[in-house]
Write a protein that holds these residues in place. Structure first.
Motif, PDB file in Angstrom:
ATOM      1  N   GLU A 173      38.021  35.915  33.380  1.00 27.20           N
ATOM      2  CA  GLU A 173      38.824  36.535  34.441  1.00 27.20           C
ATOM      3  C   GLU A 173      37.967  37.462  35.296  1.00 27.20           C
ATOM      4  O   GLU A 173      38.101  37.498  36.524  1.00 27.20           O
ATOM      5  CB  GLU A 173      39.985  37.314  33.834  1.00 27.20           C
ATOM      6  CG  GLU A 173      41.112  36.450  33.308  1.00 27.20           C
ATOM      7  CD  GLU A 173      42.217  37.274  32.672  1.00 27.20           C
ATOM      8  OE1 GLU A 173      43.340  36.753  32.593  1.00 27.20           O
ATOM      9  OE2 GLU A 173      41.955  38.430  32.277  1.00 27.20           O
ATOM     10  N   THR A 174      37.076  38.200  34.650  1.00 23.13           N
ATOM     11  CA  THR A 174      36.200  39.116  35.377  1.00 23.13           C
ATOM     12  C   THR A 174      35.279  38.351  36.316  1.00 23.13           C
ATOM     13  O   THR A 174      35.067  38.744  37.470  1.00 23.13           O
ATOM     14  CB  THR A 174      35.382  39.968  34.392  1.00 23.13           C
ATOM     15  OG1 THR A 174      36.269  40.742  33.576  1.00 23.13           O
ATOM     16  CG2 THR A 174      34.435  40.913  35.126  1.00 23.13           C
ATOM     17  N   ARG A 175      34.740  37.245  35.839  1.00 26.68           N
ATOM     18  CA  ARG A 175      33.871  36.426  36.692  1.00 26.68           C
ATOM     19  C   ARG A 175      34.663  35.782  37.827  1.00 26.68           C
ATOM     20  O   ARG A 175      34.161  35.646  38.947  1.00 26.68           O
ATOM     21  CB  ARG A 175      33.171  35.352  35.858  1.00 26.68           C
ATOM     22  CG  ARG A 175      32.032  35.888  35.015  1.00 26.68           C
ATOM     23  CD  ARG A 175      31.216  34.779  34.382  1.00 26.68           C
ATOM     24  NE  ARG A 175      30.026  35.326  33.742  1.00 26.68           N
ATOM     25  CZ  ARG A 175      29.115  34.591  33.092  1.00 26.68           C
ATOM     26  NH1 ARG A 175      29.279  33.270  33.008  1.00 26.68           N
ATOM     27  NH2 ARG A 175      28.063  35.158  32.561  1.00 26.68           N
ATOM     28  N   LEU A 176      35.887  35.372  37.530  1.00 23.01           N
ATOM     29  CA  LEU A 176      36.714  34.772  38.577  1.00 23.01           C
ATOM     30  C   LEU A 176      36.992  35.788  39.679  1.00 23.01           C
ATOM     31  O   LEU A 176      36.925  35.462  40.878  1.00 23.01           O
ATOM     32  CB  LEU A 176      38.023  34.257  37.980  1.00 23.01           C
ATOM     33  CG  LEU A 176      38.994  33.600  38.964  1.00 23.01           C
ATOM     34  CD1 LEU A 176      38.359  32.394  39.644  1.00 23.01           C
ATOM     35  CD2 LEU A 176      40.276  33.195  38.240  1.00 23.01           C
ATOM     36  N   ASP A 177      37.300  37.009  39.292  1.00 25.23           N
ATOM     37  CA  ASP A 177      37.523  38.071  40.274  1.00 25.23           C
ATOM     38  C   ASP A 177      36.273  38.277  41.123  1.00 25.23           C
ATOM     39  O   ASP A 177      36.350  38.363  42.363  1.00 25.23           O
ATOM     40  CB  ASP A 177      37.902  39.364  39.547  1.00 25.23           C
ATOM     41  CG  ASP A 177      37.998  40.555  40.497  1.00 25.23           C
ATOM     42  OD1 ASP A 177      38.474  40.362  41.634  1.00 25.23           O
ATOM     43  OD2 ASP A 177      37.581  41.659  40.091  1.00 25.23           O
TER      44      ASP A 177
END
Length: 317
Positions: free
Chosen positions: A302-306
């Motif tokens: 999720e952090t990378r997607l953000d």
């Protein structure tokens, strides 16, 4: 020697169907479950030949899947199209899309050498290879077009990750509220990404890496090349970091691929793909962890997607 317990793992009607498509004197002597798929059961079947040797096939089975017939028909058509083209897809052996002979809709195909490679090491070598392979896929010209692509994500179904850049995500969501840009259609793999590409990586360095196969053609569609590029870009961003997601589109053009001319159109497709992943982060990341990328927890992805969505908005908006 036949391992009867393993062979019995293939359902009886399906095993009989497979046997009817083997050469005279051949039989299934071993089966192995192949992990990493999300929608289908995959098994590697070792076939004993009448001369004492072996060869391998792959059995793909959809169990209680609503669109199995459509998916298997599309995959069978794509595998047939790829034959003799230089695109390294499995060869079609047989297909039973309506489960007329098997317990469940199934497809039998040849087994390809190589392995998926999801680690960070050697990514700088693999990205240009992936780009060239996707250009070759988009150059295929089917006699009959597959169905038009379907994009399920809408502005109202996006799941903004906890702690995400709220302004960037709000702006990204507004991008996909607009109608899709016009495009010139091409054959799309529709799930072209590292998990569906097989590599040969000779030791000790990745310098001689080559692609040996492209698998999972069940979602083959007709649509803009930008959509396939966006999908692979998002996968690379989540696996290896946002910079590699941005780099893939450049590599695709360097390989001769053609994307939308306007930055706003490119942004639309790439943001649409990134936002689509927001709804299935847990589903996508689990096979990666099972394949050894244990650090790619749902939260880490999720952090990378953000970071990737934010980078897209900064680069193209």
């Amino acid at each position: 020697m036949t391992n009867h317990d393993e062979v019995a793992a293939v359902r009886p009607l399906t095993l009989a169907w497979v046997s009817r498509h083997l050469d005279a004197g051949e039989r299934v002597v071993r089966t192995q479950v192949l992990h990493g798929g999300i929608t289908a059961e995959m098994r590697r079947l070792t076939i004993g030949t009448r001369h004492g040797g072996t060869r391998d096939l792959v059995l793909r089975t959809f169990v209680n899947m609503e669109h199995a017939e459509d998916w298997l028909n599309r995959e069978a058509a794509a595998l047939t199209l790829c034959t003799g083209t230089g695109v390294p897809a499995p060869g079609l052996v047989a297909v039973d899309p309506t489960a007329s002979h098997c317990e469940y809709p199934s497809l039998l195909m040849t087994h390809l050498a190589g392995q998926t490679v999801l680690g960070d090491e050697g990514v700088e070598t693999r990205v240009p290879l992936l780009a060239r392979q996707l250009v070759a896929i988009h150059a295929l010209r089917p006699a009959q077009r597959p169905r038009e692509f379907v994009a399920l994500t809408t502005a109202d179904t996006v799941v903004t990750p906890q702690g995400a850049d709220a302004a960037a995500w709000a702006a990204a969501i507004e991008v996909i509220r607009k109608p899709a840009p016009p495009y010139e259609g091409r054959l799309l793999h529709r799930d072209f990404q590292p998990g569906n590409v097989l590599f040969d990586v000779p030791p000790p360095s990745p310098a001689g890496t080559r692609i040996t196969g492209v698998v999972d053609w069940a979602a083959t569609s007709w649509g803009p090349t930008d959509l396939d590029v966006a999908h692979c870009s998002t996968n690379l961003a989540l696996l290896h970091g946002p910079a590699w997601g941005l780099r893939f589109a450049e590599a695709y053009e360097e390989a001769g691929g053609v994307l939308a001319a306007a930055a706003s159109e490119r942004l639309y497709w790439r943001v649409r793909s990134g936002l689509a992943f927001s709804e299935q982060v847990r589903l996508v990341s689990q096979p990666w962890r099972e394949a050894g990328r244990t650090e790619l927890t749902t939260r880490a992805v999720e952090t990378r997607l953000d970071a990737y969505v934010t980078a897209l908005m900064n680069a193209l908006a």
